[in-house]
Scaffold this motif. Sequence first.
Motif, PDB file in Angstrom:
ATOM      1  N   LYS A 138     111.855 -43.141 -39.466  1.00  0.00           N
ATOM      2  CA  LYS A 138     112.631 -42.770 -40.417  1.00  0.00           C
ATOM      3  C   LYS A 138     113.840 -41.860 -39.645  1.00  0.00           C
ATOM      4  O   LYS A 138     115.130 -42.122 -40.262  1.00  0.00           O
ATOM      5  CB  LYS A 138     112.110 -42.058 -41.847  1.00  0.00           C
ATOM      6  CG  LYS A 138     111.529 -43.280 -42.557  1.00  0.00           C
ATOM      7  CD  LYS A 138     110.740 -42.372 -43.824  1.00  0.00           C
ATOM      8  CE  LYS A 138     110.038 -43.158 -44.570  1.00  0.00           C
ATOM      9  NZ  LYS A 138     109.244 -42.436 -45.569  1.00  0.00           N
ATOM     10  N   VAL A 139     113.596 -40.869 -39.156  1.00  0.00           N
ATOM     11  CA  VAL A 139     114.552 -40.077 -38.342  1.00  0.00           C
ATOM     12  C   VAL A 139     115.306 -40.886 -37.371  1.00  0.00           C
ATOM     13  O   VAL A 139     116.694 -40.811 -37.311  1.00  0.00           O
ATOM     14  CB  VAL A 139     113.698 -39.070 -37.661  1.00  0.00           C
ATOM     15  CG1 VAL A 139     114.697 -38.181 -36.623  1.00  0.00           C
ATOM     16  CG2 VAL A 139     112.825 -37.977 -38.526  1.00  0.00           C
ATOM     17  N   SER A 164     104.547 -40.123 -31.454  1.00  0.00           N
ATOM     18  CA  SER A 164     103.933 -39.480 -32.328  1.00  0.00           C
ATOM     19  C   SER A 164     102.686 -38.733 -31.769  1.00  0.00           C
ATOM     20  O   SER A 164     102.349 -37.410 -32.357  1.00  0.00           O
ATOM     21  CB  SER A 164     103.490 -40.625 -33.253  1.00  0.00           C
ATOM     22  OG  SER A 164     102.592 -40.028 -34.249  1.00  0.00           O
ATOM     23  N   ARG A 224     117.068 -33.711 -47.525  1.00  0.00           N
ATOM     24  CA  ARG A 224     117.117 -33.959 -46.085  1.00  0.00           C
ATOM     25  C   ARG A 224     117.511 -32.858 -45.332  1.00  0.00           C
ATOM     26  O   ARG A 224     117.857 -32.702 -44.234  1.00  0.00           O
ATOM     27  CB  ARG A 224     118.060 -35.023 -45.849  1.00  0.00           C
ATOM     28  CG  ARG A 224     117.668 -36.444 -46.521  1.00  0.00           C
ATOM     29  CD  ARG A 224     118.670 -37.540 -46.037  1.00  0.00           C
ATOM     30  NE  ARG A 224     119.878 -37.322 -46.907  1.00  0.00           N
ATOM     31  CZ  ARG A 224     120.902 -38.190 -46.536  1.00  0.00           C
ATOM     32  NH1 ARG A 224     120.973 -39.103 -45.518  1.00  0.00           N
ATOM     33  NH2 ARG A 224     122.177 -38.205 -47.118  1.00  0.00           N
ATOM     34  N   LYS A 240     109.285 -28.323 -37.894  1.00  0.00           N
ATOM     35  CA  LYS A 240     108.894 -29.776 -37.239  1.00  0.00           C
ATOM     36  C   LYS A 240     110.066 -29.881 -36.102  1.00  0.00           C
ATOM     37  O   LYS A 240     109.553 -30.276 -34.911  1.00  0.00           O
ATOM     38  CB  LYS A 240     109.310 -30.841 -38.097  1.00  0.00           C
ATOM     39  CG  LYS A 240     108.249 -31.123 -39.327  1.00  0.00           C
ATOM     40  CD  LYS A 240     106.697 -31.289 -38.731  1.00  0.00           C
ATOM     41  CE  LYS A 240     105.618 -31.437 -39.831  1.00  0.00           C
ATOM     42  NZ  LYS A 240     104.296 -31.717 -39.417  1.00  0.00           N
ATOM     43  N   ILE A 295     103.914 -35.761 -34.801  1.00  0.00           N
ATOM     44  CA  ILE A 295     104.640 -36.008 -36.005  1.00  0.00           C
ATOM     45  C   ILE A 295     104.395 -37.420 -36.249  1.00  0.00           C
ATOM     46  O   ILE A 295     104.316 -38.308 -35.353  1.00  0.00           O
ATOM     47  CB  ILE A 295     106.368 -35.946 -35.785  1.00  0.00           C
ATOM     48  CG1 ILE A 295     106.566 -34.470 -35.360  1.00  0.00           C
ATOM     49  CG2 ILE A 295     106.873 -36.346 -37.147  1.00  0.00           C
ATOM     50  CD1 ILE A 295     107.904 -34.060 -35.045  1.00  0.00           C
ATOM     51  N   SER A 339     105.505 -42.867 -39.136  1.00  0.00           N
ATOM     52  CA  SER A 339     106.309 -43.316 -40.287  1.00  0.00           C
ATOM     53  C   SER A 339     107.537 -42.437 -40.380  1.00  0.00           C
ATOM     54  O   SER A 339     108.702 -42.747 -40.341  1.00  0.00           O
ATOM     55  CB  SER A 339     105.876 -43.423 -41.428  1.00  0.00           C
ATOM     56  OG  SER A 339     105.153 -42.039 -41.640  1.00  0.00           O
ATOM     57  N   THR A 340     107.281 -40.855 -40.055  1.00  0.00           N
ATOM     58  CA  THR A 340     108.139 -39.886 -40.066  1.00  0.00           C
ATOM     59  C   THR A 340     109.343 -40.293 -38.888  1.00  0.00           C
ATOM     60  O   THR A 340     110.777 -40.213 -39.101  1.00  0.00           O
ATOM     61  CB  THR A 340     107.774 -38.421 -39.854  1.00  0.00           C
ATOM     62  OG1 THR A 340     107.065 -38.460 -41.117  1.00  0.00           O
ATOM     63  CG2 THR A 340     108.971 -37.481 -39.960  1.00  0.00           C
ATOM     64  N   LEU A 388     116.142 -39.873 -42.657  1.00  0.00           N
ATOM     65  CA  LEU A 388     115.260 -38.724 -42.714  1.00  0.00           C
ATOM     66  C   LEU A 388     115.656 -37.689 -41.624  1.00  0.00           C
ATOM     67  O   LEU A 388     115.966 -37.969 -40.472  1.00  0.00           O
ATOM     68  CB  LEU A 388     113.905 -38.906 -42.724  1.00  0.00           C
ATOM     69  CG  LEU A 388     112.929 -37.747 -42.982  1.00  0.00           C
ATOM     70  CD1 LEU A 388     112.810 -37.476 -44.464  1.00  0.00           C
ATOM     71  CD2 LEU A 388     111.383 -38.176 -42.676  1.00  0.00           C
ATOM     72  N   THR A 389     115.795 -36.341 -42.001  1.00  0.00           N
ATOM     73  CA  THR A 389     115.970 -35.481 -40.877  1.00  0.00           C
ATOM     74  C   THR A 389     114.670 -34.567 -40.686  1.00  0.00           C
ATOM     75  O   THR A 389     113.580 -35.092 -41.428  1.00  0.00           O
ATOM     76  CB  THR A 389     117.235 -34.291 -41.266  1.00  0.00           C
ATOM     77  OG1 THR A 389     117.124 -33.576 -40.228  1.00  0.00           O
ATOM     78  CG2 THR A 389     116.936 -33.731 -42.339  1.00  0.00           C
ATOM     79  N   LEU A 390     114.430 -33.562 -40.075  1.00  0.00           N
ATOM     80  CA  LEU A 390     113.238 -32.637 -39.932  1.00  0.00           C
ATOM     81  C   LEU A 390     113.506 -31.414 -40.310  1.00  0.00           C
ATOM     82  O   LEU A 390     114.635 -30.745 -40.202  1.00  0.00           O
ATOM     83  CB  LEU A 390     112.634 -32.822 -38.357  1.00  0.00           C
ATOM     84  CG  LEU A 390     112.247 -34.258 -37.922  1.00  0.00           C
ATOM     85  CD1 LEU A 390     112.072 -34.037 -36.216  1.00  0.00           C
ATOM     86  CD2 LEU A 390     111.071 -34.579 -38.690  1.00  0.00           C
ATOM     87  N   THR A 391     112.396 -30.632 -40.883  1.00  0.00           N
ATOM     88  CA  THR A 391     112.550 -29.240 -41.216  1.00  0.00           C
ATOM     89  C   THR A 391     112.487 -28.469 -39.816  1.00  0.00           C
ATOM     90  O   THR A 391     112.219 -29.116 -38.751  1.00  0.00           O
ATOM     91  CB  THR A 391     111.187 -28.925 -41.924  1.00  0.00           C
ATOM     92  OG1 THR A 391     110.033 -28.865 -41.211  1.00  0.00           O
ATOM     93  CG2 THR A 391     111.064 -29.623 -43.223  1.00  0.00           C
TER      94      THR A 391
END
Length: 209
Positions: free
Chosen positions: A43-44, A31, A93, A55, A36, A39-40, A49-52
């Motif tokens: 999840k990934v 992190s 997502r 990101k 990033i 917590s993100t 979760l995916t990333l933009t």
Amino acid sequence: MATRLKAEQPTLGALLRALRGRNRWTLKEMSVRSGIPVSTLSKVENDRLTLTYDKLLQLSQRLNIRMSELFAEADSAADSPVTARRSIGDLDRAVRVNTANYDYYYLCTELRRKRMIPVITRIRAKSVEEFGDLVRHSGEEFIYIVSGRIVVHTEFYDPVTLETGESIYIDSNMGHAYVTGEGCDEAVVLGVCSSAEDGLMNSLLTLHS
């Protein structure tokens, strides 16, 4: 005789876990290096979760890895058969890419080495002059107009206007541009891009550079 299924291609989460494992980083260390939140990243890594696009670009720059590595596996997996795969796509997502002409929402990005790239696109450019140079990339693409009206400009054909519910299939190597039609401020289309060549996702991302 039962057929033994080969392991599914790694997801983005699996790739990040492997990268973290090779470097012996904790989630907190990764992190700090990537910028990033923990917590993100968690999840990934657990495929929740995916990333933009922004990101993913940040991740590749700060961790010194190629952007294309986040969308495709190593070449050694190229001949592996694809079996028992599925992915449910939704805008929350999706990998979002914003450009002057379009807002792209790349769907089902946790699946690696896809033969097809599904994408929802919001079209804002109102003329080919505003759009700029026609774009080209490997493969073919299918475009279905979800809402609004668009004009399709291509290198070898006269422009054609398409309404909601209509569609078009083109050779993507041919220069092309999609702009909104008369009286339409914004159109939404569903596109599916495919190519027999490796690196289609990387080619599409290069268009946004």
